[in-house]
Design an enzyme around this catalytic site. Structure first.
Site, PDB file in Angstrom:
ATOM      1  N   LYS A  35      -0.483   1.266  -5.637  1.00 35.41           N
ATOM      2  CA  LYS A  35      -0.317   0.820  -4.241  1.00 35.41           C
ATOM      3  C   LYS A  35       0.850   1.668  -3.523  1.00 35.41           C
ATOM      4  O   LYS A  35       0.668   1.882  -2.472  1.00 35.41           O
ATOM      5  CB  LYS A  35       0.037  -0.768  -4.410  1.00 35.41           C
ATOM      6  N   THR A  36       1.967   1.866  -4.254  1.00 34.93           N
ATOM      7  CA  THR A  36       3.260   2.598  -3.474  1.00 34.93           C
ATOM      8  C   THR A  36       2.633   3.872  -3.082  1.00 34.93           C
ATOM      9  O   THR A  36       2.874   4.655  -2.253  1.00 34.93           O
ATOM     10  CB  THR A  36       4.430   2.495  -4.457  1.00 34.93           C
ATOM     11  N   ASP A 221       5.658  -2.294   1.518  1.00 34.45           N
ATOM     12  CA  ASP A 221       5.294  -2.381  -0.112  1.00 34.45           C
ATOM     13  C   ASP A 221       6.091  -3.645  -0.374  1.00 34.45           C
ATOM     14  O   ASP A 221       6.567  -4.352   0.269  1.00 34.45           O
ATOM     15  CB  ASP A 221       6.129  -0.931  -0.715  1.00 34.45           C
ATOM     16  N   GLU A 222       5.514  -4.114  -1.790  1.00 31.15           N
ATOM     17  CA  GLU A 222       5.792  -5.343  -2.330  1.00 31.15           C
ATOM     18  C   GLU A 222       5.790  -6.613  -1.187  1.00 31.15           C
ATOM     19  O   GLU A 222       6.551  -7.312  -1.114  1.00 31.15           O
ATOM     20  CB  GLU A 222       7.264  -5.303  -2.794  1.00 31.15           C
ATOM     21  N   GLN A 252       3.319 -10.400  -8.850  1.00 27.48           N
ATOM     22  CA  GLN A 252       4.595 -10.073  -9.051  1.00 27.48           C
ATOM     23  C   GLN A 252       5.573 -10.609  -7.887  1.00 27.48           C
ATOM     24  O   GLN A 252       6.665 -10.220  -7.637  1.00 27.48           O
ATOM     25  CB  GLN A 252       4.469  -8.407  -8.773  1.00 27.48           C
ATOM     26  N   ARG A 620       6.482  -2.453 -16.249  1.00 27.22           N
ATOM     27  CA  ARG A 620       7.210  -1.310 -16.109  1.00 27.22           C
ATOM     28  C   ARG A 620       7.039  -0.074 -16.976  1.00 27.22           C
ATOM     29  O   ARG A 620       7.247   1.145 -16.794  1.00 27.22           O
ATOM     30  CB  ARG A 620       8.811  -1.557 -15.739  1.00 27.22           C
TER      31      ARG A 620
HETATM   32  P1  ATP Z   1       3.850  -1.704  -8.838  1.00 28.65           P
HETATM   33  O1  ATP Z   1       2.832  -2.718  -8.722  1.00 28.65           O
HETATM   34  O2  ATP Z   1       4.423  -1.733 -10.074  1.00 28.65           O
HETATM   35  O3  ATP Z   1       4.895  -1.131  -7.940  1.00 28.65           O
HETATM   36  P2  ATP Z   1       1.958   0.424  -7.892  1.00 28.65           P
HETATM   37  O4  ATP Z   1       0.579  -0.131  -7.687  1.00 28.65           O
HETATM   38  O5  ATP Z   1       2.939   0.435  -6.779  1.00 28.65           O
HETATM   39  O6  ATP Z   1       2.881  -0.550  -9.195  1.00 28.65           O
HETATM   40  P3  ATP Z   1       2.471   3.192  -8.324  1.00 28.65           P
HETATM   41  O7  ATP Z   1       3.854   3.200  -8.611  1.00 28.65           O
HETATM   42  O8  ATP Z   1       2.105   3.649  -6.918  1.00 28.65           O
HETATM   43  O9  ATP Z   1       1.513   1.610  -8.349  1.00 28.65           O
HETATM   44  O10 ATP Z   1       1.485   4.124  -9.225  1.00 28.65           O
HETATM   45  C1  ATP Z   1       1.859   3.801 -10.672  1.00 28.65           C
HETATM   46  C2  ATP Z   1       1.572   5.187 -11.256  1.00 28.65           C
HETATM   47  O11 ATP Z   1       0.327   5.749 -11.343  1.00 28.65           O
HETATM   48  C3  ATP Z   1       2.379   6.547 -10.791  1.00 28.65           C
HETATM   49  O12 ATP Z   1       2.930   7.179 -11.748  1.00 28.65           O
HETATM   50  C4  ATP Z   1       1.577   7.213  -9.877  1.00 28.65           C
HETATM   51  O13 ATP Z   1       1.893   8.613  -9.731  1.00 28.65           O
HETATM   52  C5  ATP Z   1       0.050   7.158 -10.558  1.00 28.65           C
HETATM   53  N1  ATP Z   1      -1.037   7.268  -9.938  1.00 28.65           N
HETATM   54  C6  ATP Z   1      -1.466   6.617  -8.740  1.00 28.65           C
HETATM   55  N2  ATP Z   1      -2.531   6.632  -8.512  1.00 28.65           N
HETATM   56  C7  ATP Z   1      -3.148   7.539  -9.206  1.00 28.65           C
HETATM   57  C8  ATP Z   1      -4.439   8.327  -9.272  1.00 28.65           C
HETATM   58  N3  ATP Z   1      -5.334   8.090  -8.326  1.00 28.65           N
HETATM   59  N4  ATP Z   1      -4.506   9.254 -10.147  1.00 28.65           N
HETATM   60  C9  ATP Z   1      -3.447   9.532 -11.067  1.00 28.65           C
HETATM   61  N5  ATP Z   1      -2.160   8.923 -11.057  1.00 28.65           N
HETATM   62  C10 ATP Z   1      -1.928   7.755 -10.074  1.00 28.65           C
HETATM   63 MG    MG Z   2       4.798  -0.099  -6.143  1.00 29.78          MG
END
Ligand code: ATP
Ligand code: MG
Length: 686
Positions: A35-36, A221-222, A252, A620
């Site tokens: 997402k981030t 975000d969040e 979350q 995490r």
């Molecule tokens: P959270 O809910 O914990 O905030 P999030 O959904 O924001 O998590 P991110 O932090 O954006 O998730 O991504 C998690 C990990 O996956 C990061 O290391 C990111 O670089 C990697 N990532 C995200 N999308 C891809 C993709 N399409 N291919 C490979 N790696 C990815």
């Molecule tokens: Mg995130």
């Protein structure tokens, strides 16, 4: 890397979310699903592909740490001037910027001050004490109530007319006086950072037009952690144009206690019928085992949206559950493991994160990490050695081993209060450092000189010598007998505890501070027995204690230096502060009933929120996850037996590898517990 290449690195749904720019967009997905990453890539996409000026883009999130991380990720994508004027900040910083730009419209004078929660509390205490003597709990309750009103955009007049009972009436009256006083001081509090901009944008069309001209696209975000006023801020700023992307995960949501409304996810669909909802399902962060644990745990909560989450990262290692004798053994275990695992796993310090429920849990851990000279970074909370009481105690220790340490002398000559005033100290310093006579001695030494008596009034001289005699006496006792006893005796004799009580806003705070000081002395004692090889056998106990104190002082200095560089260090944070972050190796400490889930949550029935908190903690971890707990823990000064957290029972049994469990819970007991639960359920159902 070009923006096209970046897009190609994302999966098709992520790409869709990045490319969709004509209307409101919600990305709803579980932890680690990118997402981030969508947000950061989308910022680059808006600038590089759509030609939007970075000045027109605002991205907001919740913690400073998360904002910093996001800034770094975006910074690496935008070249040169492309990123100028981009806002990547917390909600509160965005609010602060709006207030700064709108001081006149808001009726504030330049140079306003921001009251932190402690300042605000002090003001409330003054206001509330006017009527009757109130205790800390009452002040906290009113402060919490006021904060809720502000988050819900309730003004004092409305609070008063809607008050349901006497307590609320009283709180509403304090609220009114509080707001009036803040304004008179030209000050705003933390909640005002959101409230004032929202009220301004709602009521002042010109101000609204100004900010809509300024911000064209918003990313949040969040989003599940926004409260009503934060949501309104986004809605007001975006208006009909509704060009925004918000991402979130209802599992979350961990800030209900601060007014967060996960329902805002639903409201969004109602307020913006054109809302495009995109769900992501692939997790790119964690091993299959870790992800399964997270999914299984959170399945125990009811769900508004169904989400599935899968990973291609392989099964990975089992989740270890380490049971320790007591909290100190737990901290010792975590620190010593990190020390050896860093080498075994060819990892760096920064690859390890230790997460816990409350900041107080970091205290012992810090001491253990320092013992092994492991560099660490504590986020939020005050690091052990930067606490005032510890600085005082350290100054005493330094002065005891080195009376010529002028800084230590100055820090504590009047702590506790000895009525030695600044003019006395100034004369003392002049005498000690007399250029004309070439005298250059320490402040402490100068106190012993006859010449000083001619310069100082008798009373002042007497107070100074009482202090130096006191220190000399302690030094003598350290030489002659048990050094640690002498130090403990010194703290009792000068009644440092009473001083702490006089200076703390609540007795419990003073109690905790005193406990910290005793902890320091205990550690000093331990570090004397533990390093016998450091000192030759001919040395006396005083040499031992001196060596031990010097080691403590050095650690203190090293820590202060380390504070400046953010490089390779073990991360210590609360689970709340860990949101959005990821680490290869995660330790989750204190998996015990009453700690996680927290006692208050059990009492008021908000265990679901605690479960989400545990979900945040678990997700995490990228490669390994270690859960630790203690069989006994000091709670409110008493050693109490602990029960393993119910969340451990909710994890997939087969994925856990237990260590140090005396015996698995005996099946009869488990059955009895099950029956208790069934009986409880029956009685609930009538
Ligand atoms: P959270 O809910 O914990 O905030 P999030 O959904 O924001 O998590 P991110 O932090 O954006 O998730 O991504 C998690 C990990 O996956 C990061 O290391 C990111 O670089 C990697 N990532 C995200 N999308 C891809 C993709 N399409 N291919 C490979 N790696 C990815
Ligand atoms: Mg995130």
């Amino acid at each position: 890397m070009s923006i096209q290449q970046r897009l190609n690195g994302l999966n098709s749904r992520q790409q869709e979310a990045v490319r969709y720019i004509d209307g409101p967009c919600l990305v709803l997905a579980g932890a680690g699903s990118g997402k981030t990453s969508v947000i950061t890539t989308k910022i680059a996409y808006l600038v590089q592909e759509c030609g939007m000026s970075a000045r027109r883009i605002a991205a907001v999130t919740f913690t400073n740490k998360a904002a910093r991380e996001m800034k770094e990720r975006v910074g690496s994508m935008l070249k040169g001037k492309e990123g100028h004027g981009l806002t990547v900040s917390t909600f509160h910083t965005l609010g602060l910027n709006i207030i700064r730009g709108e001081l006149k419209a808001l009726g504030y004078r330049p140079g306003f001050s921001l009251f932190d929660p402690e300042d605000a509390k002090a003001l409330l205490r003054d206001l509330m004490n006017k009527d009757a003597q109130v205790d800390a709990d009452q002040i906290n309750a009113v402060q919490h109530q006021i904060s809720q009103w502000k988050n819900d955009l309730v003004l004092p007049g409305q609070a008063l007319s809607h008050a349901a009972d006497d307590d609320e009436q009283y709180a509403a009256r304090v609220f009114e006086a509080y707001v009036r006083h803040l304004k008179a001081y030209n000050a705003v509090d933390f909640d005002d950072l959101i409230l004032l901009p929202v009220v301004l944008l709602r009521d002042d069309p010109e101000a609204l037009a100004r900010w809509r001209r300024k911000i064209h696209y918003m990313l949040v975000d969040e989003y599940q952690d926004t409260n009503i006023s934060q949501y309104l801020l986004v809605r007001l700023l975006m208006g009909e144009r509704s060009t925004f992307t918000v991402v979130g995960d209802d599992d979350q949501s961990i800030y209900a206690w601060r007014g967060a409304r996960p329902e805002n996810l639903v409201t969004l669909g109602e307020d913006f019928p054109r809302l495009k909802v995109i769900k992501l399902e692939q997790n790119y962060r964690s091993t299959g085992t870790i992800l399964r644990a997270a999914n299984t745990l959170i399945a125990n909560n009811p769900h508004v949206y169904d989400k599935t989450l899968w990973s291609e990262m392989g099964e990975g290692a089992a989740i270890r559950v380490v049971v320790n004798r007591h909290e100190e053994a737990e901290a010792e275990r975590v620190a010593s493991e990190i020390l050896t695992r860093r080498i075994k796993e060819r990892a760096e310090w920064r690859d390890f994160a230790v997460l816990y429920r409350g900041n107080f849990q970091a205290r012992l851990l810090e001491l253990k990490l320092q013992h092994y000279q492991i560099p660490y970074k504590l986020s939020g909370g005050t690091s052990f050695f930067s606490r005032n009481e510890i600085k005082d105690a350290m100054a005493y220790l330094r002065l005891l081993i080195n009376p010529a340490d002028d800084n230590a002398f100055l820090r504590i000559v009047n702590v506790p209060r000895r009525e030695i005033g600044p003019s006395t100290l100034e004369k003392l310093a002049n005498y000690a450092n007399d250029q004309a006579s070439g005298r250059n001695i320490s402040l402490f030494a100068a106190c012993h000189e006859l010449g000083l008596e001619q310069l100082l009034p008798a009373r002042a001289m007497e107070r100074l010598s009482r202090f130096t005699h006191f220190i000399d006496g302690v030094r003598r006792r350290m030489d002659q007998g048990d050094a640690i006893d002498a130090i403990r005796g010194m703290l009792h004799e000068m009644d440092y505890e009473a001083w702490l009580y006089q200076n703390a806003s609540a007795p419990t705070i003073a109690e905790r501070r005193m406990a910290n000081v005793w902890l320091l002395v205990d550690q000093l004692e331990k570090s004397m027995d533990r390093d016998p090889e450091d000192t030759a056998s001919t040395e006396t106990e005083t040499d031992d204690v001196e060596a031990a104190i010097s080691r403590l002082v050095l650690r203190d200095i090293l820590e202060q230096q380390a504070e400046e560089d953010d490089s390779d260090r073990v991360q210590l944070l609360t689970m709340h502060a860990s949101k959005g972050l990821e680490f290869p190796h995660v330790y989750l400490m204190g998996l015990e009933e009453e700690l996680l889930p927290h006692r208050n949550a059990i009492e008021v029935g908000t265990v679901e929120e605690e479960r989400r908190l545990a979900y945040v903690g678990i997700t995490r971890a990228r490669r390994t996850l270690t859960l630790t707990l203690a069989r006994q823990r000091k709670t409110y000064g008493e050693l109490m037996d602990c029960t393993p957290s119910r969340f451990l029972d909710e994890l997939p049994e087969g994925d856990l590898e237990w260590e140090g469990r005396a015996d698995r819970e005996d099946p009869e007991k488990k059955q009895a517990r099950g029956q208790d639960a069934i009986a409880g359920l029956r009685s609930l159902l009538g």
